[in-house]
Scaffold this active site. Structure first.
Site, PDB file in Angstrom:
ATOM      1  N   SER A  54     -14.983 -33.564  42.825  1.00  0.00           N
ATOM      2  CA  SER A  54     -13.881 -32.672  43.172  1.00  0.00           C
ATOM      3  C   SER A  54     -13.350 -33.059  44.537  1.00  0.00           C
ATOM      4  CB  SER A  54     -14.335 -31.206  43.170  1.00  0.00           C
ATOM      5  OG  SER A  54     -15.337 -31.004  44.152  1.00  0.00           O
TER       6      SER A  54
ATOM      7  N   HIS B  93      -5.074 -31.959  44.859  1.00  0.00           N
ATOM      8  CA  HIS B  93      -6.375 -31.472  44.400  1.00  0.00           C
ATOM      9  C   HIS B  93      -6.687 -32.148  43.084  1.00  0.00           C
ATOM     10  CE1 HIS B  93      -8.430 -28.688  41.530  1.00  0.00           C
ATOM     11  NE2 HIS B  93      -9.307 -28.641  42.498  1.00  0.00           N
TER      12      HIS B  93
ATOM     13  N   HIS C 143      -0.108 -12.769  41.312  1.00  0.00           N
ATOM     14  CA  HIS C 143       0.066 -11.680  42.274  1.00  0.00           C
ATOM     15  C   HIS C 143       1.188 -11.969  43.269  1.00  0.00           C
ATOM     16  CE1 HIS C 143      -2.575 -14.593  44.199  1.00  0.00           C
ATOM     17  NE2 HIS C 143      -2.341 -14.038  45.362  1.00  0.00           N
TER      18      HIS C 143
END
Length: 239
Positions: free
Chosen positions: A91, A105, A174
């Site tokens: 990762s 990422h 959100h």
């Protein structure tokens, strides 16, 4: 199922990514910290800090194992109860200095759960995504073209499916906004068989540098000032 081959690929991928990013940066190098997990396994955390191009970059490998999964995992997947497990992956998160260079990422991973006398339960997952602070059409086109090219050998439906999954996965509900321009995301993949799924994992892992490095090299010398830096920090806080 050749788990050792997966580990060898992941370790090599970590090294290749770190080596390439060091060559791009020219001034900083990754520092490695090996670690062990008391319950089994361990990994290697590699971090580059305060470079000429990258403010901070982390590229990590882990391979952990254990005799039993926690109850929270087996509650959601009862078929894993009573099985030993191992999980491995690479990762990374890359944060550039220049606000015109995007953050990126990526991760790829394998999970295996085994029990004597029964077939192993396994799957692979991963992907990569891009978070520009200032958008450029040619960068977005390049990023998605590389992602599509990595998927194309595995079927014409693969790229649309995993691009859409990434778009949905990284949509911040959100806030009503996307984290970036997406890329690819896949998980729980095992229905192609181990060899084909591993080949896909390799294709996605190998495509990351092809997708990201040309964008970095195109933007890393672009002039910027405090206004652009503050915008970068604001957007990074919403990452």
């Amino acid at each position: 199922m050749d788990i050792q081959a997966v580990e060898m690929f992941l370790r090599d991928l970590q090294s290749r990514i770190c080596s390439t990013l060091e060559q791009v940066d020219t001034e900083a190098a990754f520092i490695e910290e090996a670690w062990e997990r008391p319950e089994g396994g361990g990994g290697a955390t590699r971090v580059l800090s305060e470079g000429a191009v990258f403010e901070k970059a982390g590229v990590n490998f882990s391979h952990v194992m254990g005799d039993n999964l926690p109850g929270s995992a087996t509650a959601a997947r009862p078929q894993l109860a009573g099985r030993s497990f191992q999980a491995m992956g690479v990762s990374l998160v890359i944060h550039p200095n220049n606000p015109y260079v995007p953050t990126s990422h990526a991760n790829i991973r394998l999970f295996v759960a085994e029990k004597p006398g029964e077939d192993p339960v396994w799957w692979m997952g991963g992907g990569f995504d891009l978070t520009p602070y200032y958008g450029f059409a040619e960068d977005a086109i390049h990023w998605h073209r590389v992602a599509k090219a990595a998927c194309d050998p595995f079927g014409e439906d693969v790229y649309p499916k995993y691009k859409a999954w990434c778009d949905d996965y990284f949509f911040l509900k959100h806030r009503g906004e996307s984290r970036g321009i997406g890329g690819l995301f896949f998980d729980d993949l095992n229905d192609w068989g181990f060899e084909s799924t591993f080949a896909f994992m390799q294709a996605i892992g190998n495509a990351y540098l092809d997708a990201y490095v040309p964008i970095v090299e195109r933007r890393m010398h672009q002039p910027f000032g405090e206004r652009e830096r503050q915008w970068q920090l604001y957007r990074r806080g919403r990452y």
